[in-house]
Design a protein around this motif. Structure first.
Motif, mmCIF file in Angstrom:
data_model
loop_
_atom_site.group_PDB
_atom_site.id
_atom_site.type_symbol
_atom_site.label_atom_id
_atom_site.label_comp_id
_atom_site.label_asym_id
_atom_site.label_seq_id
_atom_site.Cartn_x
_atom_site.Cartn_y
_atom_site.Cartn_z
ATOM 1 N N GLY A 1 50.335 16.309 3.893
ATOM 2 C CA GLY A 1 50.770 16.238 2.502
ATOM 3 C C GLY A 1 50.984 17.618 1.901
ATOM 4 O O GLY A 1 50.269 18.568 2.219
ATOM 5 N N VAL A 2 51.972 17.754 1.056
ATOM 6 C CA VAL A 2 52.317 19.051 0.459
ATOM 7 C C VAL A 2 51.518 19.270 -0.822
ATOM 8 O O VAL A 2 51.457 18.399 -1.690
ATOM 9 N N ASN A 3 50.893 20.447 -0.924
ATOM 10 C CA ASN A 3 50.199 20.807 -2.153
ATOM 11 C C ASN A 3 51.187 21.369 -3.174
ATOM 12 O O ASN A 3 52.022 22.205 -2.843
ATOM 13 N N VAL A 4 51.069 20.934 -4.401
ATOM 14 C CA VAL A 4 51.888 21.445 -5.491
ATOM 15 C C VAL A 4 50.942 22.036 -6.531
ATOM 16 O O VAL A 4 50.061 21.338 -7.036
ATOM 17 N N GLU A 5 51.084 23.326 -6.820
ATOM 18 C CA GLU A 5 50.181 23.962 -7.775
ATOM 19 C C GLU A 5 50.219 23.238 -9.127
ATOM 20 O O GLU A 5 51.282 22.899 -9.640
ATOM 21 N N ALA A 6 49.032 23.011 -9.693
ATOM 22 C CA ALA A 6 48.945 22.284 -10.955
ATOM 23 C C ALA A 6 49.669 23.037 -12.072
ATOM 24 O O ALA A 6 50.340 22.442 -12.902
ATOM 25 N N SER A 7 49.535 24.353 -12.097
ATOM 26 C CA SER A 7 50.210 25.168 -13.104
ATOM 27 C C SER A 7 50.079 26.624 -12.699
ATOM 28 O O SER A 7 49.237 26.973 -11.862
ATOM 29 N N LEU A 8 50.892 27.476 -13.293
ATOM 30 C CA LEU A 8 50.794 28.896 -12.986
ATOM 31 C C LEU A 8 49.483 29.484 -13.470
ATOM 32 O O LEU A 8 49.037 30.526 -13.008
ATOM 33 N N ALA A 9 48.833 28.792 -14.424
ATOM 34 C CA ALA A 9 47.570 29.293 -14.962
ATOM 35 C C ALA A 9 46.399 29.006 -14.036
ATOM 36 O O ALA A 9 45.365 29.649 -14.120
ATOM 37 N N ALA A 10 46.539 28.025 -13.164
ATOM 38 C CA ALA A 10 45.443 27.672 -12.272
ATOM 39 C C ALA A 10 45.163 28.833 -11.325
ATOM 40 O O ALA A 10 46.066 29.452 -10.796
ATOM 41 N N GLY A 11 43.905 29.137 -11.120
ATOM 42 C CA GLY A 11 43.580 30.279 -10.272
ATOM 43 C C GLY A 11 42.210 30.153 -9.666
ATOM 44 O O GLY A 11 41.785 29.070 -9.282
ATOM 45 N N THR B 1 38.375 9.731 -5.491
ATOM 46 C CA THR B 1 39.134 9.618 -6.732
ATOM 47 C C THR B 1 38.203 9.768 -7.924
ATOM 48 O O THR B 1 37.319 8.935 -8.147
ATOM 49 N N ASN B 2 38.363 10.851 -8.673
ATOM 50 C CA ASN B 2 37.578 11.116 -9.888
ATOM 51 C C ASN B 2 36.080 10.946 -9.644
ATOM 52 O O ASN B 2 35.355 10.345 -10.442
ATOM 53 N N ALA B 3 35.602 11.474 -8.526
ATOM 54 C CA ALA B 3 34.229 11.226 -8.103
ATOM 55 C C ALA B 3 33.230 12.155 -8.780
ATOM 56 O O ALA B 3 33.442 13.365 -8.858
ATOM 57 N N GLY B 4 32.127 11.576 -9.255
ATOM 58 C CA GLY B 4 30.996 12.334 -9.759
ATOM 59 C C GLY B 4 31.234 13.033 -11.077
ATOM 60 O O GLY B 4 32.256 12.856 -11.746
ATOM 61 N N SER B 5 30.263 13.875 -11.456
ATOM 62 C CA SER B 5 30.352 14.594 -12.729
ATOM 63 C C SER B 5 31.390 15.702 -12.688
ATOM 64 O O SER B 5 31.886 16.138 -13.731
ATOM 65 N N ILE B 6 31.732 16.187 -11.497
ATOM 66 C CA ILE B 6 32.793 17.191 -11.372
ATOM 67 C C ILE B 6 34.160 16.521 -11.417
ATOM 68 O O ILE B 6 35.153 17.132 -11.783
ATOM 69 N N GLY B 7 34.221 15.244 -11.063
ATOM 70 C CA GLY B 7 35.490 14.514 -11.092
ATOM 71 C C GLY B 7 36.412 14.878 -9.956
ATOM 72 O O GLY B 7 37.567 15.243 -10.147
ATOM 73 N N ILE B 8 35.915 14.759 -8.723
ATOM 74 C CA ILE B 8 36.652 15.214 -7.547
ATOM 75 C C ILE B 8 37.707 14.196 -7.117
ATOM 76 O O ILE B 8 37.431 13.010 -6.986
ATOM 77 N N THR B 9 38.914 14.697 -6.887
ATOM 78 C CA THR B 9 39.956 13.897 -6.253
ATOM 79 C C THR B 9 40.432 14.656 -5.016
ATOM 80 O O THR B 9 40.734 15.847 -5.097
ATOM 81 N N SER B 10 40.460 13.960 -3.869
ATOM 82 C CA SER B 10 40.959 14.582 -2.643
ATOM 83 C C SER B 10 41.979 13.651 -2.000
ATOM 84 O O SER B 10 41.876 12.427 -2.107
ATOM 85 N N GLY B 11 42.957 14.234 -1.350
ATOM 86 C CA GLY B 11 44.069 13.455 -0.822
ATOM 87 C C GLY B 11 43.688 12.595 0.372
ATOM 88 O O GLY B 11 42.971 13.043 1.266
ATOM 89 N N PRO C 1 51.282 11.635 3.907
ATOM 90 C CA PRO C 1 50.516 11.258 2.719
ATOM 91 C C PRO C 1 51.085 11.876 1.449
ATOM 92 O O PRO C 1 51.814 12.870 1.486
ATOM 93 N N THR C 2 50.729 11.280 0.334
ATOM 94 C CA THR C 2 51.161 11.777 -0.970
ATOM 95 C C THR C 2 50.596 13.165 -1.218
ATOM 96 O O THR C 2 49.410 13.418 -0.989
ATOM 97 N N GLY C 3 51.425 14.085 -1.678
ATOM 98 C CA GLY C 3 50.977 15.434 -1.981
ATOM 99 C C GLY C 3 50.033 15.472 -3.167
ATOM 100 O O GLY C 3 50.039 14.590 -4.019
ATOM 101 N N GLN C 4 49.201 16.504 -3.209
ATOM 102 C CA GLN C 4 48.234 16.690 -4.285
ATOM 103 C C GLN C 4 48.590 17.919 -5.116
ATOM 104 O O GLN C 4 49.386 18.757 -4.710
#
Length: 266
Positions: free
Chosen positions: A114-124, A63-73, A86-89
């Motif tokens: 868990g089901v992945n839901v795209e953060a936004s159409l701009a994410a790539g 959860t919000n780990a390190g300088s990159i701020g990693i979150t994994s399900g 599990p809760t989707g990410q």
């Protein structure tokens, strides 16, 4: 690690595994591996095996780990009946893998990954090696935290009794950013491997069965070097074993993404 690291040279002793914790590593000279078991990683947490009295625990993500701020399900909890999903990410890059489904127990289904839901159409994808090093994809703010995939489902238990329990689902792996001019020594590794699913349990394997937990998905590894790349794994975690009547194994998590960049430096 507890912060971004900047080394002239670094040696990883035999058998040492260093969790980067979402921080970046920069080596001006050479990374030397002490043995084939030396490792920099940000692997997902394994799901717990079921026991004679409890279902398997869920694998722990980041959860919000390190300088990159990693979150994994995280994974899903194993079931006394139906295994947990599990809760989707909402991953910040397209094509992020999901966790494997939990195995079926004695007439009780395992949880789905868990089901992945795209953060936004701009994410790539990543624009270049610099954006990849810092975990920033196109269309995502520089202040955004990086999210990998969703965890594996919990295994199912016995639907109408407490004679069997499901294994816990594995968590998604994180994100490793490693830059080193050279790599030398034994064939050590850099990994972001999904957490393995836990094994099921049955008090009576002839009449009842506990499903294995689903494996967590692999994460992301970014390596920038001037010469040969090191050994890297972003494999999904293995599913746990189903134990007893009608029990099935959990499914493996999906493989993650490895980004290799070669920058010649004179």
């Amino acid at each position: 690690l507890t912060g971004d690291k900047y080394y002239d040279n670094v040696t990883i002793d035999a058998g040492v595994r260093v969790n980067t914790g979402g921080f970046k590593v920069f080596v001006y000279g050479t990374t030397t591996w002490g043995s084939t078991t030396s490792c920099f990683h940000m692997d997902g947490g394994a799901g717990g095996a079921a026991s004679a009295s409890t279902a398997g625990t869920a694998g722990t993500g980041y959860t919000n780990a390190g300088s990159i701020g990693i979150t994994s399900g995280p994974g899903g909890t194993g079931g006394t009946g139906v295994g947990a999903t599990p809760t989707g990410q909402s991953p910040t890059y397209r094509g992020a893998p999901t966790g494997g489904a939990g195995g079926t127990g004695h007439y009780a289904a395992g949880g789905t990954g868990g089901v992945n839901v795209e953060a936004s159409l701009a994410a790539g994808g990543f624009r270049d090696h610099n954006s990849a090093i810092h975990g920033r994809t196109m269309g995502v703010s520089n202040l955004a935290l990086f999210k990998t995939g969703s965890g594996g489902g919990g295994g199912g238990g016995a639907q109408f009794s407490t004679q069997s329990y499901g294994g816990g689902g594995g968590a998604a792996a994180g994100y490793v950013s490693y830059s080193s001019r050279y790599f030398a020594g034994a064939a050590g590794k850099i990994t972001a491997i999904g957490g393995a699913g836990g094994d099921g349990y049955s008090h009576d394997v002839v009449q009842y069965g506990g499903g294995g937990g689903g494996g967590g998905p692999g994460g992301v590894v970014v390596v920038v070097t001037s010469y040969e790349q090191p050994i890297v794994s972003v494999a999904g975690g293995a599913g746990g074993a189903g134990i007893g009547l009608n029990a099935t194994n959990g499914a493996a998590g999906g493989d993650g993404e490895y980004l290799a960049f070669t920058e010649r430096v004179s």
